[in-house]
Design an enzyme around this catalytic site. Structure first.
Site, PDB file in Angstrom:
ATOM      1  N   THR A  52      -5.678 -12.819 -16.875  1.00  0.00           N
ATOM      2  CA  THR A  52      -4.424 -13.178 -17.555  1.00  0.00           C
ATOM      3  C   THR A  52      -3.469 -13.922 -16.625  1.00  0.00           C
ATOM      4  O   THR A  52      -2.665 -14.738 -17.080  1.00  0.00           O
ATOM      5  CB  THR A  52      -3.729 -11.953 -18.172  1.00  0.00           C
ATOM      6  OG1 THR A  52      -3.326 -11.052 -17.139  1.00  0.00           O
ATOM      7  CG2 THR A  52      -4.646 -11.247 -19.149  1.00  0.00           C
ATOM      8  N   SER A 108       2.634 -15.308 -17.882  1.00  0.00           N
ATOM      9  CA  SER A 108       1.196 -15.104 -18.103  1.00  0.00           C
ATOM     10  C   SER A 108       0.933 -14.793 -19.570  1.00  0.00           C
ATOM     11  O   SER A 108       1.717 -14.103 -20.233  1.00  0.00           O
ATOM     12  CB  SER A 108       0.689 -13.962 -17.230  1.00  0.00           C
ATOM     13  OG  SER A 108       0.833 -14.275 -15.862  1.00  0.00           O
ATOM     14  N   LEU A 109      -0.183 -15.287 -20.066  1.00  0.00           N
ATOM     15  CA  LEU A 109      -0.550 -15.081 -21.467  1.00  0.00           C
ATOM     16  C   LEU A 109      -1.362 -13.778 -21.586  1.00  0.00           C
ATOM     17  O   LEU A 109      -2.525 -13.786 -21.968  1.00  0.00           O
ATOM     18  CB  LEU A 109      -1.370 -16.273 -21.955  1.00  0.00           C
ATOM     19  CG  LEU A 109      -1.290 -16.621 -23.443  1.00  0.00           C
ATOM     20  CD1 LEU A 109       0.098 -17.101 -23.814  1.00  0.00           C
ATOM     21  CD2 LEU A 109      -2.316 -17.697 -23.790  1.00  0.00           C
ATOM     22  N   HIS A 110      -0.705 -12.664 -21.252  1.00  0.00           N
ATOM     23  CA  HIS A 110      -1.421 -11.386 -21.151  1.00  0.00           C
ATOM     24  C   HIS A 110      -2.041 -10.948 -22.483  1.00  0.00           C
ATOM     25  O   HIS A 110      -3.260 -10.926 -22.650  1.00  0.00           O
ATOM     26  CB  HIS A 110      -0.478 -10.291 -20.657  1.00  0.00           C
ATOM     27  CG  HIS A 110       0.039 -10.467 -19.269  1.00  0.00           C
ATOM     28  ND1 HIS A 110      -0.772 -10.491 -18.158  1.00  0.00           N
ATOM     29  CD2 HIS A 110       1.308 -10.603 -18.807  1.00  0.00           C
ATOM     30  CE1 HIS A 110      -0.041 -10.634 -17.072  1.00  0.00           C
ATOM     31  NE2 HIS A 110       1.233 -10.711 -17.441  1.00  0.00           N
ATOM     32  N   ASP A 111      -1.191 -10.550 -23.418  1.00  0.00           N
ATOM     33  CA  ASP A 111      -1.686  -9.933 -24.653  1.00  0.00           C
ATOM     34  C   ASP A 111      -2.452 -10.902 -25.556  1.00  0.00           C
ATOM     35  O   ASP A 111      -3.492 -10.528 -26.120  1.00  0.00           O
ATOM     36  CB  ASP A 111      -0.530  -9.284 -25.414  1.00  0.00           C
ATOM     37  CG  ASP A 111       0.062  -8.099 -24.658  1.00  0.00           C
ATOM     38  OD1 ASP A 111      -0.597  -7.618 -23.715  1.00  0.00           O
ATOM     39  OD2 ASP A 111       1.170  -7.661 -24.998  1.00  0.00           O
TER      40      ASP A 111
END
Length: 305
Positions: free
Chosen positions: A192, A237-240
């Site tokens: 991520t 950040s494009l976590h989920d």
């Protein structure tokens, strides 16, 4: 179509993930379960209902656990996601209400009804998933996959030097999940952190999908400012969303099969480390085709116009 339940603590990137799932043509979103984390569970339930209504979804929301399995309650991450969870956007009381079933009851029932088909995507602490495993011995084998956003194998932590936040906030629950025998996939900081969403990307979302993309852009201002305070000036950040995308496009990720256990020791609490016992390996995502994942996210958000 992937039959999906998202376990969520909305949260800015949770909202991004849920709106993505609402738009994705290869996802059948069966419901949301709420959990503490970015906000309290009461706020998470309210926010989940608000997102469902904003996206025009007719799906249930089940309220989850208010506290970790063993650890005492903690103060949510308001400094990251804002006092109400959506950055500077004020709270709104949704029209709908959570269903009468608890999150664990709902998860267990849906896993029975969709045995071998249901994918569960937890994008907050793993307390509800642990409760479901403890409540129903067949839950771990009824679900097809548990694709979680959390953990770190080689990247180091984001809340302590050792731990990623979702695992840190209930390490005992995470250990229950990793030891359960379920097919677990860990979409952690190793991947991520490689996918960034910039202020320009949020502006594009607002331009292509003024209502929901605009809502995400409004949320993003506070969120991006937080990232700057920790020295990250090139976006969030494009976590989920990455975890939700991994549910349908695992081919864009590289995984290593590793038996994972979770440290519950005070100094290293929440660290996801090599297990010392015999347990089913976890698919630990260690590399990602970041451009493909981000492009997919942006394409689907644009469809929400």
């Amino acid at each position: 179509m992937t039959k999906l339940i998202i376990d969520t603590d909305p949260g800015v990137d949770d909202a991004m993930a849920i709106f993505y799932a609402a738009a994705a043509p290869d996802i059948e979103l069966l419901g949301l379960t709420s959990i503490f984390g970015n906000v309290t569970v009461e706020m998470a339930t309210r926010n989940a209902l608000r997102l469902v209504e904003a996206a025009g979804l007719d799906i249930p929301v089940a309220a989850g656990a208010p506290t970790p399995l063993v650890l005492p309650p903690f103060t949510p991450s308001f400094h990251v996601h804002g006092d109400e969870g959506f950055g500077d956007i004020p709270a709104v009381t949704p029209k709908g209400k959570a269903i009468d079933e608890s999150a664990a009851d709902f998860l267990c029932r849906m896993a029975r009804e969709h045995k071998g088909e249901l994918v569960v995507c937890p994008i907050g602490p793993l307390t509800n998933i642990a409760h479901a495993i403890q409540q129903d011995p067949e839950f771990a084998t009824n679900v097809k996959r548990i694709v979680l956003m959390g953990g770190s194998y080689r990247e180091g932590g984001n809340i302590t030097p050792h731990a990623e936040a979702n695992i840190y906030h209930d390490p005992h629950a995470a250990e229950v999940v990793f030891a359960s025998g379920a097919r677990v996939e860990m979409v952690g900081l190793d991947v991520t952190h490689r996918i960034l969403c910039t202020a320009e990307d949020f502006a594009e979302m607002a331009a292509t999908a003024p209502k929901l993309g605009g809502m995400l852009q409004d949320m993003s201002h506070f969120y991006l400012e937080f990232y700057k305070t920790v020295g990250k000036f090139d976006g969030c950040s494009l976590h989920d969303p990455a975890a939700v995308i991994a549910c349908t496009h695992p081919e864009w990720f590289t995984a290593e099969n590793v038996a994972i256990q979770v440290s519950c020791e005070e100094e290293t609490s929440g660290a996801t480390i090599d297990a010392t016992d015999e347990r089913r390996p976890t698919a630990v995502y260690v590399a990602v085709e970041a451009d493909k994942v981000k492009a997919r996210f942006m394409e689907q958000i644009a469809k929400l116009a």
